[in-house]
Each structure stands twice: as C-alpha cells, then as structure tokens.
Design an enzyme around this catalytic site. Structure first.
Site, short mmCIF file in Angstrom:
data_model
loop_
_atom_site.label_atom_id
_atom_site.label_comp_id
_atom_site.label_asym_id
_atom_site.label_seq_id
_atom_site.Cartn_x
_atom_site.Cartn_y
_atom_site.Cartn_z
N CYS A 403 114.06 14.76 -7.09
CA CYS A 403 114.79 13.68 -7.36
C CYS A 403 114.45 12.75 -8.59
O CYS A 403 114.57 13.37 -9.82
CB CYS A 403 115.00 12.66 -6.03
N HIS A 527 116.86 16.32 -2.33
CA HIS A 527 115.62 16.38 -1.22
C HIS A 527 115.47 17.49 -0.36
O HIS A 527 116.10 17.37 0.70
CB HIS A 527 115.55 14.95 -0.59
N GLU A 529 113.08 18.72 1.29
CA GLU A 529 112.14 18.14 2.33
C GLU A 529 112.90 18.04 3.62
O GLU A 529 112.40 18.45 4.94
CB GLU A 529 111.01 17.08 2.17
#
Length: 603
Positions: A403, A527, A529
């Site tokens: 990001c 993102h 994750e």
C-alpha cells in the site's frame, strides 16, 4: 433444519485476556468435528466501524471481502476457521443505534417512546439471529453454531445493553441452544507465588447478577493451574470442576484449541448444546492442528525481517502483517525474528535531533535479511519509508512494500533514478512539482469512514515473479487506500526500470510494481496479509521469506512447490524436522511446558 446454536464468549477482570483466540478455538474444535460455524464480534464503542481508528487506539483495521473495516479479532476468526466473514459480522453500539434511529425516523415504532429496552436490545438480538444464518461461503448451507464474542469487560457501562440483550436472548432461543463461556484472568502475584481466584469469583458474581450464568469458565494464567484451584473456582462460581478450563501461556496460539480439547470441551459442548455429533477418534482428531503446533515449535533456522512502520509502538497495529510473515516462515521451516523500526528514525532530520535513535534504526535495518514496508496514512515517517526503499533497492536487499510501501517506492524511484527532485504524494505535499501519487476523487467525497477503495478486487498480472508465486495471472486481494500511482508517469517509470506487472480491470490503476534486476523488490497496492492463512501463506510474503533465506530461485526452479517433509527444498538438511516423526506424547509435553503466548491478538 436443526436449531441454530450460540456460544457467547464474555471477558472478566481485564481486557486483552484472550477472548478472540479462545472464541476462534471454539470454532476450530467444532469445525474439526464436522460442525459448520460462523462468528460475530461485538464492540461496545459508538463508532460505526473501525475505519477511522488510529492504529494506536485499537490495533490494526482489518478489511473484509465486502469492504467492511472491522475489529482485528475478525482476522483471528478468518485465519483460524478459514471462513469468509462480512461487515455485519462486526456489531458496534454505533451500528445498532444508527439502525434504531433510522427506524424511528421512518415511523417504524408507530410513535412509541424509543428506549434501550426493548428497542436497542431487540435490535441486537435480531441482528445476531440474522447474521448467524448467513452461509460463510455462498455454496454452503447456513452454519450450525454461531460464536459471539462480546468485547470489553463485564461491568463496563458501555456493554450493559449487550449483556441485557443476551440475558433475554438465552430465553428467546431456548436453553439447549445457548452456552455462555466466561474468560477470566487468574493472576499469580510474585509476592505470594500462588494463583488468586478472587478476581474471577467477583467477575462471575457480577455476570450472574446481570442475568447470565456461565456454563464454562476459562481461566487465563501465566502458569498451569492445579486441580485444587479448579475445585475452589467450582465451589465459588456455581459450576462443576469439569466446567473450569485452564489456559496458561503457551508457546504459540496454535496450542490453544488443543489444550481446550484435551480438557473435555468437545464432550461438554456436544451435551450442553445437543449437537448429536459422533465423538472423534482418539489420536486422529485435530491432526492438522497437532502437526501445525509441533511444526511451529520446532522451527530452527532464523530469518531476520525488519518492519519499517509508522505505528511500531503497538504491535497489534501490524497484527495481520506479522501473522502473514509467520505463515510464510512456517511454510519454509524457518523461525521469524521480527524487528520493528520506527520509520521516522530513518530520516535525516532524526540524525540531528536524536542521533542515537537514528543510528540504532539504521543498524537494525542493515542487520536484516529482508525488509517489509507496510501501509499507513499521513506525512509522519513517510520520508523514512522512502529512505528504506532506496536502501533496499540499491543494496539488493529483499523487500516487500504494501500500500503506502508501493507509493513510497515509486516516489523514491522517481527521485533517485529518474531525477525528478520534486516527486511526492499529494497526501503529503499537495502542491509538489511531480505528483507521483494522487488521490482518487470517487473514493474521497469528504467523510473519512468507508470512503476508500475497499474490499476484494481483481488484479491482472503480467508474466513476472509474482505470477509464478501466485501460480495464476488473475488474482483477488483486499484493498484499503484512497491514493494511487499517477498514470501519467507510468511510461516514464517503466523506461527507467520500475515495471508495473499488475493492474486493475481498467488497466489504469497500478497494483504491483517490481524491479526485474533485483532479487526481490516487490511492492503491491493491495493488502495480501488479510488473506494469508496458517496452512496457505500469502504468495508475496512467501516470496519475501524465501528471498531473505536465499532460496527463492531454487523454489521457482522447482515449480513453486514445498516438500511435505517440512519444506526440505528450502531448508538445509540439518535444519529439517519431520512433522510425522513427532508423536502425541510430544504434544502433551509441549502443552505442559508451554511459555508465553505469541502471535494472534489477545484482546
């Protein structure tokens, strides 16, 4: 259709006692028995959602497929249970009051006085029942069990309306369909050296006084609690000793469901909720979790990763990033040694103002095997992230930017490779000479909450190392940003050597950028994750760990496959641990000699 079953998880004595992990563990155990589950997290704060929180206030903001910005505990649920949740799985006081006020404005209450009881409490109950029946995946039937975690601590004034709602709810859904599990702290003061049960007694007494009687009391402690303490809690808390479950600090959170199962939670829930499930076969039940927990405990070769962030004073600010790194380390048979570096300490001004912090930060960065530059907002520390990106690019250090990390890398490249001295982001410098990163007006109408580019979106990949890691050329990842790379500079950047290999469906938004001449210099706008799982690590994170270990080329040459024998293709022979060689007795030893819980948020 069988009745929906509900497990309410409450907390006592202090917050942060581990309700999220314990609630997730209930779901893990039931899923291992073939019972489909879903989860709901209740947060008593008045905010509509977690989207406007500072990471220091409440930890990271977790983003769901539908764009919901929610509490980080929903990340625990998705990772543990491998399910997909939705924005309505997170209830806040603000959401409930907003719904009731909108109904009142429409005249739904027919002119009656709108009050906490019954209107607010009814709205809570209706919300829980509605969301509990939503399938966790579109092609599945509605789940059989809904696990509800009530945030905060029993006795907090903010949570009183929710406690009252569930006092009524237990009669609404009938006793055999409702189970209350109370998580409480049993401290062990060093001055006495013995566990103290009085705080738990007081907490249970207060809960019972509010109309909820706990069916299970889960005692969190630093060290294992003996049977005499369980008997004492049984006597004073109106439960049998078998209903007192002790969860001491363990080497990893993956042991928690195993420890709960070993104390008879499966049998109790089967009887209490009348689930009518066949008892699992000893030795084979939860085999996946036994293997995972053993594997985590037996990781040997360390990999040093530096996280250059803006909110490093609170580790929960990067909870999902940390977990994604751990998942990738598990897959590669390596042990994560994570160092948090405050981005502002890498800046040249800090060298003047605080030279000790400056030199320590750079020393930690130089000692790392790999670097991750995660997301964030605002001006503070942004130049430090740019410095980290430049150092990684120039020294060939493996780096993953996420990001804001992608935006920092683009600006760094423009300044130091293309010579665009005034390159910056309009978030930091609205009137900069070269607007390399600009805002997206359609996602920024004025309000801060829920106005970004949020949720799961498709990214179309060109042939590159990222395509190999994902093993496909169209991926779906979750987003949370309102700034993007300025399309006007793409051609110039690519000519300089920064290749954009991932774009959205319009081909105008840059999603993945990398430098081909670098061992692993990958930055992504999304993102990754959020979709990482313990047994299915996120590809960009896996690439970072492999590159940091010096094993990425080997992994790619072997068709991106990790061997079942603890990933022997990325570890040296002397570091290999065969999971199958560990027995159930080893698991018992690990549990009995556990140490501090690390990893998932213990909120």
């Amino acid at each position: 259709m069988p009745d929906m079953k509900y497990i309410l998880v409450t907390g006592g004595v202090i917050s942060g006692v581990g309700k999220g992990v314990i609630a997730s563990s209930f779901g893990t155990i039931l899923k291992s028995c073939g019972i489909d589950v879903t989860s709901i997290k209740i947060d008593p704060y008045i905010n509509i959602d977690a989207g406007t929180f500072s990471p220091y206030e409440h930890g990271e903001v977790y983003v769901l497929d539908d764009g919901g910005e929610v509490d980080l505990d929903l990340g625990n649920y998705e990772r543990f249970l491998d399910i997909t949740l939705h924005r309505d799985n997170n209830i806040t006081t603000g959401k409930i009051y907003q719904q009731v006020i909108e109904r009142e404005r429409r005249g739904d209450y027919l002119g009656k006085t709108v009050q906490v009881i019954p209107h607010i409490t009814d709205a809570v109950q209706e919300w829980v029942q509605r969301v509990a029946h939503i399938p966790v995946t579109p092609d599945m039937a509605p789940p059989r069990v809904c696990i509800v975690e009530l945030g905060g601590t029993i006795g907090d004034i903010e949570g009183m309306s929710f406690v009252e709602a569930f006092r009524q709810f237990q009669f609404r859904v009938k006793k055999e369909n409702f189970c209350c599990a109370h998580v409480s702290l049993v401290p062990m003061p060093k001055s006495t050296g013995e566990p103290k049960t009085k705080p738990t007694q007081s907490s249970v007494r207060e809960l019972r006084g509010l109309g909820l009687s706990p069916d299970l009391i889960l005692c969190r402690s630093e060290h294992p609690i003996n049977q005499s303490v369980k008997n004492k809690l049984s006597n004073f808390c109106h439960v049998s000793p078998e209903q007192v479950i002790c969860i001491h600090d363990l080497s990893s959170v993956y042991h928690v469901p195993l420890l709960m199962e070993a104390q008879g939670v499966v049998q109790y829930l089967n009887e209490r909720l009348q689930l009518n499930m066949s008892m699992p076969r000893p030795g084979k039940f939860m085999r996946k979790w036994h293997n995972l927990a053993k594997q985590v405990d037996n990781l040997r070769k360390e990999v040093n990763i530096a996280l250059v962030g803006k909110y490093t004073k609170l580790e929960d600010s990067y909870a999902s990033v940390t977990k994604a790194l751990q998942h990738a380390c598990i897959a590669t048979g390596s042990k994560l040694n994570l160092t948090y570096i405050e981005a502002v300490n890498l800046e040249r001004q800090t060298k003047i103002d605080d030279p000790v912090s400056y030199h320590k930060a750079w020393q930690n960065l130089c000692k790392s095997d790999g670097v991750i530059v995660p997301g964030g907002f605002g001006q503070r520390g942004f130049e430090g992230k740019i410095e980290a990106c430049q150092w990684c690019r120039e020294t060939q250090k493996p780096m993953l930017g996420i990001c804001l990390g992608l935006q920092a890398s683009v600006i760094e490249f423009a300044r130091n490779v293309l010579g665009l001295a005034g390159a910056n982001s309009t978030e930091v410098a609205p009137h900069c000479a070269h607007r390399l990163v600009v805002d997206m007006p359609e996602h920024h109408p004025g309000n801060l909450g829920g106005t970004m580019r949020l949720g799961k979106r498709k990214t179309y990949l060109e042939p590159s190392i990222i395509t190999q890691l994902y093993k496909k050329d169209v991926i779906e990842e979750r987003h949370r940003h309102r700034y993007e790379v300025n399309p006007e500079y793409i051609e110039q950047l690519e000519k300089g050597g920064l290749r954009f290999v991932g774009k959205d469906d319009t081909k105008t938004r840059m999603e993945v950028a990398l430098v081909d001449t670098h061992p692993y210099y990958v930055t992504v706008q999304f993102h990754p994750e959020y979709l990482s799982r313990p047994l299915s690590p996120s590809p960009p994170f896996l690439g970072l760990i492999l590159a940091s270990l010096g094993k990425l080329k080997s992994y790619l040459s072997k068709g991106c496959r990790l061997s079942p024998r603890n990933q022997s293709d990325v570890s040296s022979d002397e570091d290999e641990i065969s999971v199958s060689s560990l027995s159930i007795s080893d698991e018992k030893t690990v549990i009995e000699n556990g140490i501090a819980v690390n990893g998932e948020s213990k909120k």
